[in-house]
Design an enzyme around this catalytic site. Structure first.
Site, PDB file in Angstrom:
ATOM      1  CD  GLU A   1      94.734  10.425   1.640  1.00 41.52           C
ATOM      2  OE1 GLU A   1      93.982  10.272   0.824  1.00 41.52           O
ATOM      3  OE2 GLU A   1      94.650   9.822   2.816  1.00 41.52           O
TER       4      GLU A   1
ATOM      5  CG  HIS B   1      90.866   3.827  -1.732  1.00 40.37           C
ATOM      6  ND1 HIS B   1      91.990   4.359  -1.810  1.00 40.37           N
ATOM      7  CD2 HIS B   1      90.296   4.553  -0.617  1.00 40.37           C
ATOM      8  CE1 HIS B   1      92.576   5.111  -0.852  1.00 40.37           C
ATOM      9  NE2 HIS B   1      91.342   5.420  -0.142  1.00 40.37           N
TER      10      HIS B   1
END
Length: 557
Positions: free
Chosen positions: A255, A331
């Site tokens: 990420e 998420h």
């Protein structure tokens, strides 16, 4: 060049807390995932990425880890996880864990020791700094969750750094013992059969050791730090690659919140031996007001032109220099039909239109649980939300700074809040959507009576059946993995159209991302083309695309 397994794969993300509860405590668990492995196998996915399942106080829903080698009892046991790995592997499904290496929980043994004194073994495992002469924080850095990024500990008479909640202290990657500790954790799980890693905010691990104040054009007390591209970031990731990823052949996707395509090339070019893929946030900013002090809470309508430009730029920049990770939901991201589409009038069409655009690109597609049935955002009130990011930003922006009204903040929350993705998975129309026999930890979206797996599988317009078709194309059509990419109509505000070409074959991938009919004149040249996939049952090649109509056409030269 031989393809890596993940280049031909489709990866499914599971948020375990909200997937399936088997013991009635209202929290999803590992036996629930095991129970649904055949469902996932039937969907056609190749790997499962699990959001954190380690021991955690749950300050940030598991992204605050207190014990990296123990499965949190709310999810089950280490034996349950081993069973999941073994059962998934028997079905040809790989397991990817979520590695949180930028920070730990403040309940972790490392931090509990580190905060006691300046002269013990763990003292330098975290980032400690002295107060300024007036006793204030070392600099003006702010947390992503609001307030200062520094918290004072009297026992040390120092502040520790936390880019997120005070319960998530940042690790000191300058300390080689910390790095080896992380690598040992990775080796531990590899020994249990884990196949790869999704790495949380991995590009934040290196900090500027001068800890300078951030520019502050808005005159704020705290300014969120630049959390990417620290001076030793590439060095640290290359070391991780040599220590763990390469010798154990573990897949990695990192990420990297602020990464642009030129940054990605440094991270994922195979010759540099760092990461396999990264998740960018750049295309996730196409529905926010640029430069607004309220950041992502200053929402705007989807800018289709910006979305096309960003995705095309990544396709072109990484061509022959790395590999894309493709996603619209996870998420931390809201449901696409509610955020960018039209969940009320065109839920099936807008879900499948965006899926067509994403899965037609070069890269590895990631599907988030519930995406494959077109789950939507719930219209909650502010009191119904759970997320720490939302609550702390409400305090900061609405109550303290008065920079946004409560009504506008709620509007933004309903569009982009992380909680939109965290409502329980909707399996059927029974009580609590078949997620639990108890009281769910988070409210089930009230639309579960019509939006659920059982209903979708029987529907004439089945989102999951469409996803299965996209996954099958990924597995069988080399043009998706190897073909060239050419964006068409880059300035059209409604139509997303591009071509893929390989070995004398051309695919046209087109979608109308609006609620009105849109003319697409170039379709007249495709009247004799083969229809590979489309999301309207009565599709015919014409020069108009209906609301959220999507199609893949093929011509041979």
């Amino acid at each position: 060049m031989t393809k890596q397994w993940w280049q031909n794969a489709v990866i499914y993300q599971i948020y375990p807390k909200s997937f399936l509860d088997t013991n009635g405590d209202g929290i999803g668990d590992l036996p629930g995932i095991i129970k649904k492995l055949d469902y996932l196998k039937d969907l056609g996915v190749d790997a499962l990425w699990l959001s954190p399942i380690y021991q955690s106080p749950q300050v940030d829903n598991g992204y605050d880890i207190s014990d990296y080698r123990r499965i949190d009892p709310m999810f089950g046991t280490n034996a349950d996880f081993q069973t999941l790995i073994d059962q998934a592997h028997r079905r040809g499904i790989k397991i990817i864990m979520d590695l949180v290496a930028n920070h730990t929980s403040d309940q972790a043994a490392w931090f509990q020791a580190s905060q006691k004194s300046r002269d013990n073994y763990f003292s330098d495992f975290y980032i400690w700094r002295d107060p300024k002469p007036d006793g204030s924080e070392p600099n003006n850095w702010g947390s992503n969750f609001g307030g200062s990024a520094w918290t004072y500990v009297p026992a040390r008479q120092q502040y520790y750094l936390h880019y997120y909640a005070p319960g998530q202290p940042d690790l000191n990657w300058e300390n080689p013992l910390v790095r080896q500790g992380i690598y040992d954790i990775m080796r531990y799980w590899k020994a249990h059969g884990v196949d790869g890693w999704r790495m949380d905010v991995i590009t934040s691990i290196s900090k500027d050791q001068n800890f300078p104040d951030n520019p502050n054009p808005h005159g704020l007390k705290y300014v969120v730090a630049n959390q990417n591209d620290g001076p030793r970031m590439h060095e640290f990731i290359q070391e991780m690659h040599q220590e763990v990823l390469k010798p154990f052949q573990m897949m990695s996707v990192g990420e990297s919140p602020d990464a642009k395509s030129q940054d990605a090339r440094l991270l994922v070019d195979p010759s540099r031996e760092e990461l396999d893929m990264i998740f960018t946030f750049e295309h996730m900013h196409v529905d926010r007001q640029p430069g607004d002090v309220n950041g992502r809470w200053a929402v705007a309508p989807l800018d289709v032109v910006a979305l096309k430009h960003i995705l095309a730029n990544w396709q072109n920049a990484l061509r022959d220099h790395g590999w894309n990770a493709l996603y619209f939901e996870n998420h931390d991201r809201a449901r696409t039909p509610s955020r960018w589409g039209d969940a009320k009038h065109f839920r099936y069409e807008s879900t499948t239109a965006f899926a067509t655009i994403l899965h037609g690109l070069q890269g590895t597609p990631f599907i988030y649980q519930g995406e494959e049935i077109g789950m939507t955002n719930p219209d909650f009130e502010l009191k119904d939300y759970e997320d720490i990011e939302l609550k702390t930003n409400y305090q900061k922006l609405v109550q303290d700074n008065h920079s946004i009204s409560a009504a506008d903040f709620l509007k933004a929350a309903r569009q982009i809040s992380r909680d939109n993705a965290r409502t329980p998975m909707q399996w059927n129309a029974t009580s609590q959507a078949g997620f639990t026999t108890g009281r769910p930890w988070f409210t089930v979206n009230p639309d579960y009576l019509k939006v659920n797996v059982a209903a979708d599988q029987q529907a004439a317009q089945s989102v999951s059946r469409y996803y299965k078709a996209l996954i099958h194309l990924r597995h069988t059509q080399a043009i998706l993995t190897d073909g060239s990419f050419d964006l068409l109509l880059p300035k059209d505000p409604h139509l997303f159209v591009y071509q893929r070409q390989l070995a004398g074959k051309t695919w046209l991938i087109a979608a109308n991302l609006s609620t009105t009919d849109q003319d697409l004149a170039l379709l007249k040249d495709w009247r004799q083309a083969k229809v590979i996939l489309n999301n309207y049952s009565d599709f015919e090649v014409a020069t108009t695309l209906r609301p959220y109509e999507a199609v893949i056409l093929e011509k041979e030269s």
